[in-house]
Design an enzyme around this catalytic site. Structure first.
Site, PDB file in Angstrom:
ATOM      1  N   HIS A 164      20.373   8.802 -10.050  1.00 38.31           N
ATOM      2  CA  HIS A 164      21.104   9.097  -8.816  1.00 38.31           C
ATOM      3  C   HIS A 164      20.547   8.308  -7.628  1.00 38.31           C
ATOM      4  CE1 HIS A 164      20.989  12.658 -11.485  1.00 38.31           C
ATOM      5  NE2 HIS A 164      22.298  12.586 -11.331  1.00 38.31           N
TER       6      HIS A 164
HETATM    7  S1  FES Z   1      17.637  10.506  -8.828  1.00 35.62           S
HETATM    8 FE1  FES Z   1      18.451  12.149  -9.948  1.00 35.62          FE
HETATM    9  S2  FES Z   1      17.085  12.309 -11.607  1.00 35.62           S
HETATM   10 FE2  FES Z   1      16.260  10.711 -10.430  1.00 35.62          FE
END
Ligand code: FES
Length: 192
Positions: A157
């Site tokens: 993410h």
């Molecule tokens: S940014 Fe979501 S698990 Fe690493």
């Protein structure tokens, strides 16, 4: 057909439905016993469990700028020998500007500040970074030597960590966690 049904009801023989209840009940009882054993067994750590409690890693081959990932207690642990530039970059960040100002270093008091030295193996060994390689967002394994700060980047993410493993951008709430560790000799690190 009707004769058979009548016989079953009047003699009190188990009907098909009763039979199902009975067998299900038995499976439950057997299952409970089967579950109880591993649970009790887990309370008595055997030799292999104790061995996993701590590991010793030889870092002789890690030149500045290189890193390795080892497995400890089922988790990845990043070990990185930072270059002087990577140390200087991390030192350039003020604690006040960090998303998570806490060191998250199991070797320091829980409220220690996330200065570069507090995130590293300490004075004189500031080039060494040892961290649990699990993103503090949802647990992906971040990529090393990547991202805007040249530290770690989590592709799941988009969390960005600097060269001290501190969260700088993205959804992760905390710096990468630092496990208990110490140098057991000049080039060996004992984790755990
Ligand atoms: S940014 Fe979501 S698990 Fe690493």
């Amino acid at each position: 057909m009707s004769e058979h049904t009548t016989t079953g009801e009047t003699t009190g023989e188990p009907t098909r439905r009763d039979f199902l209840y009975l067998t299900t009940g038995m499976a439950g009882a057997v299952g409970a016993v089967a579950v109880a054993w591993p649970f009790i067994d887990q309370m008595r750590p055997d030799a292999s469990t104790l061995a996993l409690a701590s590991i010793e890693v030889d870092v002789t081959s890690l030149e500045p700028g290189m890193s390795m990932t080892v497995k400890w207690r089922g988790k990845p642990v990043f070990i990185r020998n930072r270059t002087q530039k990577e140390i200087d970059d991390a030192k350039g960040a003020q604690v006040a500007e960090l998303k998570d100002p806490v060191a998250r270093n199991a070797n320091l008091p829980p409220d220690a500040q996330a200065t570069d030295v507090a995130r590293s193996a300490g004075d004189g060994k500031e080039n060494w970074i040892v961290m649990i390689g699990t993103c503090t967002h949802l647990g992906c394994v971040p990529l090393g030597q990547a991202g805007e700060y040249g530290g770690w980047f989590c592709p799941c993410h988009g969390s960005v960590y600097d060269t001290a493993g501190r969260i700088r951008k993205g959804p992760a709430p905390m710096n990468l966690l630092i496990p208990q560790y110490a140098f057991s000799s000049e080039k060996k690190i004992k984790i755990g």
